[in-house]
Design a protein around this motif. Structure first.
Motif: not given
Length: 446
Positions: A83-95, A163-171, A175-179
């Motif tokens: 499953t591709k990680l979408t922006l919305a899914r990244l937001r929801d999991r991060y929050l 910066k908010t998106l960068r912080t979520a990306w680094n998280w 979590m091995k959701l992105v590389v």
């Protein structure tokens, strides 16, 4: 030595590895096939013992031997595509992960930033496809948006969203959701103007009177307003005479004499005030990331007197600044307010008496951020103090008052709490009269 066990025509392989017994089932095979497999297991165990082979990371010894030292094959038709990680899914999991560890204000800010991001990219945007070019396109788009007071959105605001998106990306990397690293190196922001230095009311009024300033520039100047000691005393006198609720005046006094932030004022409890020790313990959220810290601030004789009087009349409950949870003309705290503020007044005489009794015995509760802002604005409305932008103006005034009296900067920072280097530089000033006296002592003494 590997053993074979035959149960009703079904063979099972039994072996020991690192002192523990393991088994796996071969099923209904011929005796020749079972013996061949047992010999293969012996051979692989020997290679492992001689360190001529190794069990791959993430693979158990049973799978290693059962599949002849190779990972089990996966049927391509049965394998489900990742499953591709979408922006919305990244937001929801991060929050979801950080909701319990972040302050409500921080969560609201993150959610606001993601609303802007998803509005531009779309909720289904595959986050793995994010590139520097895409981020630059977002920055250029946001730079054209209108911010407060009719001005273009500031570079500082856009940087916070990035910066908010960068912080979520680094998280998500952890979590091995992105590389791969966040693709922001080389990102260009619109040119930004330095914020005005902190100034007195008289200085700001002279600049506005000179003209040639926009409404946005007026707002910037008043954001940098601080009160001199005599003006702070005059403001507190006005608040004491005009406050609509008993807690408002002591709350203004606490802000003016300790430099506490609005959120810190709301969090204060009665137990945080030590009248005998002449200190107040302020609960912080900004100094150490992820940790709730405190700082102790000495109380002036004036503040001790105000707090002594307020605590003697306090309506009850643990919170230092509060009012009854039922307040006349308050939608949030009105005992006669229904869903979405619709009136549901009791009709019978007994019901009205019960409602009055309920209001008299209402439990006190803490103030919300919006309530604190509302009471500040309503208290100063229609007065000369209406130019104050909020509770933070009293923090500016506290730090400036300490600086004007030559208080060591280390003490000021300890009392006021966390300040960025940029903010410390803006605070590192004295009243104009003090500066003038200092310069006169150099050139006019002769």
């Amino acid at each position: 030595m590997t053993a074979l066990q035959n149960r009703h025509g079904s063979y099972r392989v039994i072996f020991r590895y690192h002192g523990k017994q393991h088994t796996f089932t071969l099923g209904e095979v011929s005796s020749e096939e079972a013996e061949t497999k047992a010999a293969q297991v012996d051979y692989l165990l020997m290679r492992l013992k001689q360190r001529l082979a190794a069990v791959p990371t993430g693979m158990g010894i049973v799978d290693y031997l059962q599949f002849d030292g190779k990972p089990p094959a996966v049927n391509a038709e049965q394998a489900s595509p990742p499953t591709k990680l979408t922006l919305a899914r990244l937001r929801d999991r991060y929050l979801e992960t950080h909701r319990a560890s972040l302050e409500a204000n921080s969560l609201a800010t993150i959610e606001m930033h993601f609303r802007h991001l998803t509005r531009f990219f779309g909720e289904a945007y595959p986050i793995a496809e994010l590139s520097l070019a895409e981020l630059q396109r977002y920055v250029d788009h946001r730079a054209k948006a209108t911010g407060t007071n009719g001005r273009k959105l500031s570079a500082e605001t856009i940087q916070k969203e990035i910066k908010t998106l960068r912080t979520a990306w680094n998280w998500a990397i952890r979590m091995k959701l992105v590389v791969g690293p966040y693709p922001s190196i080389g990102l260009r922001y619109p040119k930004t103007a330095e914020k005005p230095v902190f100034q007195t009311l008289a200085e700001i009024e002279r600049q506005i009177k000179a003209g040639d300033l926009t409404e946005a520039e007026h707002a910037d100047l008043y954001d940098a307003l601080y009160l001199q000691l005599n003006e702070t005393a005059e403001l507190l006198g006005y608040v004491k005479a005009n406050a609509a609720h008993d807690f408002i005046y002591p709350m203004f006094c606490m802000a003016a004499h300790t430099g506490a932030r609005r959120s810190e004022l709301i969090r204060l409890k009665i137990s945080d005030v030590d009248l005998a020790g002449k200190t107040v313990t302020i609960h912080e959220r900004k100094r150490v990331k992820g940790t709730a810290t405190t700082r102790r601030v000495p109380m002036s004789a004036f503040l001790i007197g105000v707090m002594t009087h307020w605590l003697a009349e306090h309506p009850g409950g643990p919170w230092l600044f509060c009012h009854e949870s039922t307040v006349a003309r308050s939608r949030k705290r009105s005992g006669t307010t229904g869903h979405f503020g619709q009136s549901k007044r009791p009709t019978s005489g007994n019901a009205r008496k019960a409602a009055v009794k309920q209001r008299e015995t209402a439990v006190t509760g803490p103030l919300t951020k919006d309530e604190a802002n509302h009471h500040f604005r309503k208290t100063v409305a229609g007065s000369k103090w209406n130019v104050l932008r909020g509770w933070h103006a009293l923090r500016h005034s506290f730090v400036s008052a300490c600086a004007s009296r030559g208080v060591d900067q280390r003490l000021v920072e300890a009392w006021a709490g966390h300040m960025s280097p940029e903010m410390s530089r803006r605070y590192a000033h004295l009243y104009p009269s003090i500066q003038q006296q200092a310069l006169s002592g150099v050139f006019d003494a002769a």
